[in-house]
Scaffold this motif. Structure first.
Motif, short mmCIF file in Angstrom:
data_model
loop_
_atom_site.label_atom_id
_atom_site.label_comp_id
_atom_site.label_asym_id
_atom_site.label_seq_id
_atom_site.Cartn_x
_atom_site.Cartn_y
_atom_site.Cartn_z
N ARG A 109 0.83 -1.20 0.00
CA ARG A 109 0.00 0.00 0.00
C ARG A 109 0.87 1.26 0.00
NH1 ARG A 109 -5.09 1.31 0.64
NH2 ARG A 109 -5.64 -0.87 0.97
N ALA A 110 1.94 1.23 0.78
CA ALA A 110 2.84 2.39 0.78
C ALA A 110 3.46 2.59 -0.58
CB ALA A 110 3.92 2.20 1.85
N ALA A 111 3.85 1.50 -1.25
CA ALA A 111 4.43 1.61 -2.59
C ALA A 111 3.40 2.13 -3.59
CB ALA A 111 4.97 0.25 -3.03
N ALA A 112 2.15 1.67 -3.45
CA ALA A 112 1.10 2.15 -4.36
C ALA A 112 0.85 3.64 -4.17
CB ALA A 112 -0.18 1.36 -4.12
N ILE A 113 0.86 4.09 -2.91
CA ILE A 113 0.67 5.52 -2.64
C ILE A 113 1.81 6.33 -3.24
CG2 ILE A 113 0.57 7.25 -0.81
CD1 ILE A 113 -0.77 5.13 0.95
N ASP A 114 3.03 5.82 -3.12
CA ASP A 114 4.19 6.53 -3.66
C ASP A 114 4.15 6.57 -5.18
OD1 ASP A 114 6.88 7.77 -3.25
OD2 ASP A 114 7.52 6.00 -4.38
N LEU A 115 3.79 5.46 -5.82
CA LEU A 115 3.71 5.43 -7.28
C LEU A 115 2.55 6.27 -7.81
CD1 LEU A 115 4.49 1.65 -7.98
CD2 LEU A 115 6.02 3.61 -8.26
N ALA A 116 1.54 6.50 -6.99
CA ALA A 116 0.42 7.34 -7.40
C ALA A 116 0.76 8.82 -7.39
CB ALA A 116 -0.79 7.08 -6.51
N GLY A 117 1.96 9.16 -6.93
CA GLY A 117 2.37 10.57 -6.93
C GLY A 117 2.15 11.27 -5.60
N ARG A 118 1.68 10.55 -4.60
CA ARG A 118 1.45 11.15 -3.29
C ARG A 118 2.70 10.98 -2.44
NH1 ARG A 118 -4.07 13.19 -2.30
NH2 ARG A 118 -5.44 12.08 -3.71
N ASP A 119 2.88 11.93 -1.50
CA ASP A 119 3.98 11.84 -0.56
C ASP A 119 3.53 10.96 0.60
OD1 ASP A 119 6.06 12.18 1.21
OD2 ASP A 119 6.30 14.32 0.80
N VAL A 120 3.98 9.70 0.57
CA VAL A 120 3.51 8.74 1.56
C VAL A 120 4.02 9.09 2.95
CG1 VAL A 120 5.43 7.17 1.06
CG2 VAL A 120 3.36 6.28 2.11
N LEU A 121 5.24 9.65 3.04
CA LEU A 121 5.76 10.04 4.36
C LEU A 121 4.93 11.17 4.95
CD1 LEU A 121 7.85 9.80 6.58
CD2 LEU A 121 9.36 11.30 5.26
N GLN A 122 4.58 12.17 4.13
CA GLN A 122 3.74 13.27 4.61
C GLN A 122 2.36 12.75 5.00
OE1 GLN A 122 3.07 16.32 1.70
NE2 GLN A 122 2.13 17.72 3.15
N ALA A 123 1.85 11.77 4.25
CA ALA A 123 0.54 11.20 4.59
C ALA A 123 0.56 10.53 5.96
CB ALA A 123 0.13 10.20 3.50
N VAL A 124 1.63 9.80 6.24
CA VAL A 124 1.74 9.16 7.55
C VAL A 124 1.88 10.21 8.64
CG1 VAL A 124 3.16 7.63 8.96
CG2 VAL A 124 2.69 7.04 6.58
#
Length: 323
Positions: A109-124
């Motif tokens: 899920r984290a990889a999918a969020i990152d590949l979607a163009g979202r900042d996964v670290l900022q999301a967390v």
């Protein structure tokens, strides 16, 4: 110089070049760091990364951090995400942050969020530390016609399950603005809004505005409420002015029709008067009108014109106009 000494120098130079090429192509120091950190990875695997055009340090260093943080990740997972164009270091940092905050976040899920163009670290980070979004000034009109200007602060946190495919902050702001307009518009008076601004928060928060978005709304707080213009009176004034112009246009139309009708009647009178001499001549020819009758008619006409002239000369209004 002895040929044996020259051979030794040549062999030493070749050995140095060979070792330089070897250590450049084979990251031995990176392999030693990985072993010292408890990451089991072979030299052949690192060489294979070079052949696949993967930078080994981009994989091994995040793997070391993940292992030290207690995450169960594999080299293949990180390498596949790197080959897909993702940011491995950011994904691993997000997984570590989620693990420390007891937030369930899988690598896929984290990889999918990152590949979607979202900042996964900022999301967390937003999931741990909610963010406050301030809406622009929202203008709404109550039922009494008074404009009310509202500024709201929306506290949201990231919903990791809906982050991929979920709407962003713009949707949250638009929905909150729509809820404010609806709530104020349903109020009987602007005074009700000023007395109880929290009713806007309760009503808007109960609409479930975070559905289909990447966020979860925690609270909606009214930061400022101001009274604007009297929109109702302004609209009534404009409507009255429009009705006045319509009435003036209709009156002008009726006046124009009356003038046209008057001109038409005058034309008919002139036409009828033009037939009088012809009728008199016909009556003289047929003997229906005598000469004395005609002369009396002329005398009456002359007497009438004289009286009319004298009356105009003695009329004070006419004199004043002439003066």
């Amino acid at each position: 110089m002895d040929t044996s000494l020259i051979s030794i120098f040549l062999l030493a130079a070749v050995a140095i070049i060979a070792l330089s090429v070897f250590f450049t192509f084979v990251p031995v120091m990176l392999w030693i760091s990985a072993l010292a950190s408890g990451v089991r990875i072979g030299i052949i695997t690192l060489v294979a990364m070079r052949l696949r055009r993967v930078i080994p340090s981009r994989i091994v260093n995040p793997m070391i951090k993940a292992t030290k943080a207690g995450l169960d990740l594999t080299i293949n997972q990180l390498e596949s995400h790197f080959l897909a164009g993702g940011n491995v270091d950011r994904v691993v940092n997000a997984l570590i942050a989620a693990h420390r905050a007891n937030i369930h976040l899988e690598f896929e899920r984290a990889a999918a969020i990152d590949l979607a163009g979202r900042d996964v670290l900022q999301a967390v980070q937003m999931s741990v530390n909610p963010r406050v979004i301030e809406t622009p000034v929202v203008s709404a009109v109550a039922k009494d016609g008074i404009e009310v200007k509202v500024i709201a602060r929306v506290t949201v946190r990231t919903n990791l399950d809906r982050l991929v495919g979920g709407a962003g902050e713009e949707t949250i702001i638009a929905r909150v603005g729509e809820g404010i307009v609806t709530t104020v518009g349903s109020s009987n008076s602007h005074k009700d809004v000023l007395e109880n601004p929290d009713m806007i928060s309760r009503t808007v928060l109960g609409k479930g505005l975070d559905a289909g978005t990447a966020f979860e709304i925690l609270s909606i707080d009214i930061a400022d409420v101001d009274v604007g213009k009297n929109i109702g009176a302004h609209l009534q004034t404009e409507q009255a002015e429009a009705d006045k112009r319509i009435a003036q246009a209709k009156a002008e139309e009726r006046r124009a029709m009356a003038v046209a009708q008057e001109q038409e009647m005058k034309a008919k009178v002139v036409e009828a008067e033009s037939e009088v001499p012809l009728a008199m001549a016909e009556a003289l020819r047929e003997g229906k009108l005598g000469v004395m009758d005609y002369m009396n008619l002329k005398n009456i006409d002359a007497d009438t014109q004289m009286r009319s002239t004298l009356g105009k000369m003695n009329d004070p209004g006419k004199d004043g106009d002439n003066a």
